[in-house]
Design a protein around this motif. Sequence first.
Motif, PDB file in Angstrom:
ATOM      1  N   UNK A 152       0.835  -1.212   0.000  1.00  0.00           N
ATOM      2  CA  UNK A 152       0.000   0.000   0.000  1.00  0.00           C
ATOM      3  C   UNK A 152       0.871   1.265   0.000  1.00  0.00           C
ATOM      4  N   UNK A 153       1.834   1.309   0.933  1.00  0.00           N
ATOM      5  CA  UNK A 153       2.638   2.530   1.097  1.00  0.00           C
ATOM      6  C   UNK A 153       3.490   2.814  -0.139  1.00  0.00           C
ATOM      7  N   UNK A 154       4.009   1.776  -0.750  1.00  0.00           N
ATOM      8  CA  UNK A 154       4.900   1.964  -1.890  1.00  0.00           C
ATOM      9  C   UNK A 154       4.150   2.133  -3.207  1.00  0.00           C
ATOM     10  N   UNK A 155       2.839   1.794  -3.192  1.00  0.00           N
ATOM     11  CA  UNK A 155       2.026   1.811  -4.415  1.00  0.00           C
ATOM     12  C   UNK A 155       2.659   0.946  -5.504  1.00  0.00           C
ATOM     13  N   UNK A 156       3.113  -0.207  -5.103  1.00  0.00           N
ATOM     14  CA  UNK A 156       3.794  -1.113  -6.023  1.00  0.00           C
ATOM     15  C   UNK A 156       2.839  -1.644  -7.090  1.00  0.00           C
ATOM     16  N   UNK A 157       3.383  -1.873  -8.267  1.00  0.00           N
ATOM     17  CA  UNK A 157       2.590  -2.469  -9.336  1.00  0.00           C
ATOM     18  C   UNK A 157       2.415  -3.972  -9.098  1.00  0.00           C
ATOM     19  N   UNK A 158       3.471  -4.617  -8.565  1.00  0.00           N
ATOM     20  CA  UNK A 158       3.439  -6.065  -8.332  1.00  0.00           C
ATOM     21  C   UNK A 158       3.889  -6.380  -6.914  1.00  0.00           C
ATOM     22  N   UNK A 159       3.313  -7.442  -6.383  1.00  0.00           N
ATOM     23  CA  UNK A 159       3.794  -8.064  -5.152  1.00  0.00           C
ATOM     24  C   UNK A 159       4.195  -9.481  -5.527  1.00  0.00           C
ATOM     25  N   UNK A 160       5.497  -9.766  -5.463  1.00  0.00           N
ATOM     26  CA  UNK A 160       6.024 -11.083  -5.811  1.00  0.00           C
ATOM     27  C   UNK A 160       6.408 -11.790  -4.513  1.00  0.00           C
ATOM     28  N   UNK A 161       5.865 -12.969  -4.317  1.00  0.00           N
ATOM     29  CA  UNK A 161       6.129 -13.715  -3.087  1.00  0.00           C
ATOM     30  C   UNK A 161       7.556 -14.254  -3.082  1.00  0.00           C
ATOM     31  N   UNK A 162       8.214 -14.134  -1.938  1.00  0.00           N
ATOM     32  CA  UNK A 162       9.557 -14.687  -1.770  1.00  0.00           C
ATOM     33  C   UNK A 162       9.731 -15.162  -0.332  1.00  0.00           C
ATOM     34  N   UNK A 163      10.700 -16.052  -0.118  1.00  0.00           N
ATOM     35  CA  UNK A 163      11.026 -16.572   1.220  1.00  0.00           C
ATOM     36  C   UNK A 163       9.780 -17.131   1.907  1.00  0.00           C
ATOM     37  N   UNK A 164       9.007 -17.900   1.171  1.00  0.00           N
ATOM     38  CA  UNK A 164       7.722 -18.377   1.669  1.00  0.00           C
ATOM     39  C   UNK A 164       7.619 -19.902   1.641  1.00  0.00           C
ATOM     40  N   UNK A 165       8.757 -20.584   1.481  1.00  0.00           N
ATOM     41  CA  UNK A 165       8.757 -22.042   1.375  1.00  0.00           C
ATOM     42  C   UNK A 165       8.476 -22.684   2.739  1.00  0.00           C
ATOM     43  N   UNK A 166       7.963 -23.905   2.697  1.00  0.00           N
ATOM     44  CA  UNK A 166       7.788 -24.692   3.927  1.00  0.00           C
ATOM     45  C   UNK A 166       9.110 -25.398   4.225  1.00  0.00           C
ATOM     46  N   UNK A 167       9.995 -24.669   4.854  1.00  0.00           N
ATOM     47  CA  UNK A 167      11.328 -25.178   5.133  1.00  0.00           C
ATOM     48  C   UNK A 167      11.282 -26.319   6.139  1.00  0.00           C
ATOM     49  N   UNK A 168      12.243 -27.223   6.001  1.00  0.00           N
ATOM     50  CA  UNK A 168      12.395 -28.296   6.973  1.00  0.00           C
ATOM     51  C   UNK A 168      13.395 -27.883   8.038  1.00  0.00           C
TER      52      UNK A 168
END
Length: 339
Positions: A276-292
């Motif tokens: 919201x604050x940055x008014x970004x065009x895209x939000x790309x998911x990262x660092x969201x893996x189900x790590x062991x």
Amino acid sequence: MSTPRTARHKAHFTPKRDLRPIFTSLNGDNSWLLSFPRPESEHRSSGKAYFHIVHDAWLNGPMVQISSWLVYLSLSSAPAVTNGAGVEDLVRELESSAAEAGIIRRPQEEGVDGRSPIDAILINFHYGDHLHGPTLLTFSHSIPVFTTADGAPLIKKLNRFTSITTVPDLDPAFTGDWNAVHRASGLPSYLKVFRVKGHHELNFLTALLWESAPDTHEAVLYSPHGLHTATPALQALLHHAEPSFSTLAILHGLKESWNWSWQTTFGAKNGLELYRESRARYWVSTHNDRLGYRGLLWWIVNDIFRSVEWALGQEKQDQEASKDVKVEEVGNGECFVLE
């Protein structure tokens, strides 16, 4: 043989139009090949359409900190590529697609000047799932490495790379003139990288500023663990930037991580605030893996997986403001064109 990735390349290159950044997921979590278009004036001299940055590469085995009984992390699935040579193949694949479309005369030739087709390695954080020694040792020593003040001595200990540059951190009293921030030597004039530090070393934001056209700047904001959006330097960057820029994308995860009662990763709610604050065009998911997790870490870390719909339910926004929020999930080995 055509793949969904090469099909995306060809769809972007045909018909000919202004090139846009292409982000390729290397491990389905937080490792990326970030490819930023070069100015046309560089196409002939470099033989390349893009400047390619390897971002936080963790591709080769688990992450072990001190000992496996203490800290041991593993990815949920095998990375799409497992070493530097595999990433180089991805670079050649993209450049070959650009050459086939007539954007450049030729792709990067094999072994020109003994240099890798990868242009830079960016390490944003000094923990082993970002700065993974066994993976880094598989990359060519000729690639310039850009990292943090804490990461630089660890990379020097690898005794591998000939060029290691520290990425600057914004002064807490930063007022918005990002062009005055010292440019990291070795990056082209149309790319600038710096960080915003938060209340804890885990909570930071890396800004990559790209000059997409003369006097036109676009930003990619990367914050894998989240950062309080009220951080003064971040507020100055977002709302008082000189020169002005638009935020092309945020790279931010959805999951929360807790060490007992201490929240280390802020997840979807914080990502939505930054979006919201940055008014970004895209939000790309990262660092969201189900790590062991194994070792002592297994007992103290708790990951809670959230959705953007959950985050929308936590904020006080009307329904119209919530309609267009979408998180781009880029599959392991696939790419996303930021139009």
